[in-house]
Design a protein around this motif. Structure first.
Motif, mmCIF file in Angstrom:
data_model
loop_
_atom_site.group_PDB
_atom_site.id
_atom_site.type_symbol
_atom_site.label_atom_id
_atom_site.label_comp_id
_atom_site.label_asym_id
_atom_site.label_seq_id
_atom_site.Cartn_x
_atom_site.Cartn_y
_atom_site.Cartn_z
ATOM 1 N N GLY A 1 0.725 -1.033 -0.061
ATOM 2 C CA GLY A 1 0.019 -0.162 -0.093
ATOM 3 C C GLY A 1 0.781 1.055 -0.047
ATOM 4 N N ASP A 2 2.243 1.159 0.314
ATOM 5 C CA ASP A 2 3.034 2.367 0.381
ATOM 6 C C ASP A 2 3.577 2.552 -1.057
ATOM 7 N N LEU B 1 8.540 10.379 1.077
ATOM 8 C CA LEU B 1 9.222 10.758 -0.327
ATOM 9 C C LEU B 1 9.175 9.577 -1.134
ATOM 10 N N ARG B 2 9.342 8.509 -0.415
ATOM 11 C CA ARG B 2 9.329 7.145 -1.072
ATOM 12 C C ARG B 2 7.683 7.029 -1.769
ATOM 13 N N TRP B 3 6.634 7.355 -1.008
ATOM 14 C CA TRP B 3 5.359 7.237 -1.577
ATOM 15 C C TRP B 3 5.212 8.159 -2.685
ATOM 16 N N ALA C 1 18.244 12.719 1.008
ATOM 17 C CA ALA C 1 18.646 13.191 -0.443
ATOM 18 C C ALA C 1 18.084 11.776 -1.169
ATOM 19 N N ALA C 2 17.881 12.052 -2.445
ATOM 20 C CA ALA C 2 17.519 10.920 -3.328
ATOM 21 C C ALA C 2 17.975 11.552 -4.865
ATOM 22 N N ARG C 3 17.644 10.814 -5.898
ATOM 23 C CA ARG C 3 18.221 11.398 -7.191
ATOM 24 C C ARG C 3 17.343 12.544 -7.346
ATOM 25 N N GLY C 4 18.054 13.638 -7.633
ATOM 26 C CA GLY C 4 17.324 14.826 -7.852
ATOM 27 C C GLY C 4 16.638 15.482 -6.882
ATOM 28 N N ALA D 1 13.209 7.409 -5.378
ATOM 29 C CA ALA D 1 14.019 5.989 -4.934
ATOM 30 C C ALA D 1 15.209 6.460 -4.366
ATOM 31 N N ASP D 2 15.990 5.139 -3.523
ATOM 32 C CA ASP D 2 17.204 5.457 -3.201
ATOM 33 C C ASP D 2 17.354 6.600 -2.128
ATOM 34 N N ILE D 3 16.467 6.643 -1.170
ATOM 35 C CA ILE D 3 16.533 7.638 -0.434
ATOM 36 C C ILE D 3 17.651 7.327 0.668
ATOM 37 N N ARG D 4 18.377 8.329 1.181
ATOM 38 C CA ARG D 4 19.565 8.207 1.788
ATOM 39 C C ARG D 4 19.920 9.450 2.878
#
Length: 264
Positions: free
Chosen positions: A118-119, A149-151, A171-174, A155-158
């Protein structure tokens, strides 16, 4: 009232007056770590996620919570780890307590694994409703922001490479995001520092605040196109300005969309 202590940078020998940040306990009382003015600050060189957190008990209700370890950025470029009184090394990691009984890695989700079905993000307008994550500590706020942010589709949140002057950077891509769990509203300088850092990385920027924003901060963010969100105790990010409302409705930009926009 947060205490102020003098701090000398061991690299350039400048003396700074540091004020301990206060964060809201689940009972509503402000919580601030007790600083140790007798100990010299250390240089923050090698980072680990668990080293970013302290266990501090609320003076009002006694409830332990996990809060960001205080740090100070010196103009010479050195990041100083501010010493905290009575803090044992093992206390910097997420320890047991009623607030975070099973602490999660904010960058992988509540259970330390992949998000639930669901997420998962989907095409704009067809995403499943966001599942809130209750905010009781600063670490909860970071977890909520990362899940949101993932929702949205990032992607690739760090954790961000460069730590912001206050709060925690993601941060994530862009994308560059700042999560501010303090009890004071974010000021113009806070959002402007985020924007300047994002500009150097050609990234979009998003700000999450527990205490909201001053009128000047909202005005400045609107002019700079910074998306502002507030985090309520239930853990549902609320858009504050038009940029945030648009991001909430459309989600993360699709790969290549910025390039097409520039060509157009």
């Amino acid at each position: 009232m947060p205490e102020c202590v003098p701090m000398r940078c061991p690299v350039c020998r400048r003396v700074h007056v540091y004020t301990a940040p206060a964060y809201p306990c689940v009972c509503g009382a402000p919580v601030a770590p007790r600083l140790d003015p007798a100990t010299e600050p250390a240089v923050a060189e090698h980072r680990a996620w668990d080293d970013e957190w302290l266990t501090v008990a609320c003076a009002a209700c006694g409830r332990p919570g996990h809060w960001p370890h205080p740090e100070l950025g010196c103009p010479c470029g050195t990041v100083l780890r501010v010493p905290v009184a009575g803090q044992r090394p093992e206390d910097t990691a997420a320890g047991p307590g009623p607030v975070m009984a099973a602490p999660a890695d904010p960058l992988t989700g509540p259970a330390g694994g992949t998000p639930e079905p669901g997420d998962a993000p989907g095409p704009a307008g067809r995403r499943a409703p966001f599942r809130p994550h209750a905010v009781r500590t600063a670490r909860d706020a970071v977890t909520t922001a990362a899940l949101y942010l993932r929702w949205l589709g990032y992607a690739d949140i760090r954790r961000a490479d460069q730590r912001p002057p206050s709060g925690i950077g993601l941060a994530a891509r862009g994308l560059l995001a700042q999560v501010d769990p303090s009890v004071r509203p974010a000021a113009p300088r806070d959002v402007e520092c985020l924007w300047l850092t994002a500009m150097t990385e050609s990234a979009q920027c998003v700000y999450f605040s527990l205490a909201g924003y001053t009128d000047a901060a909202r005005s400045g963010a609107g002019a700079l196109g910074i998306a502002l969100f507030t985090l309520d105790p239930a853990g549902a990010p609320q858009p504050v300005n038009d940029a945030a409302g648009t991001l909430h409705a459309t989600g993360a930009p699709r790969p290549g969309s910025r390039a097409r926009d520039r060509r157009g």
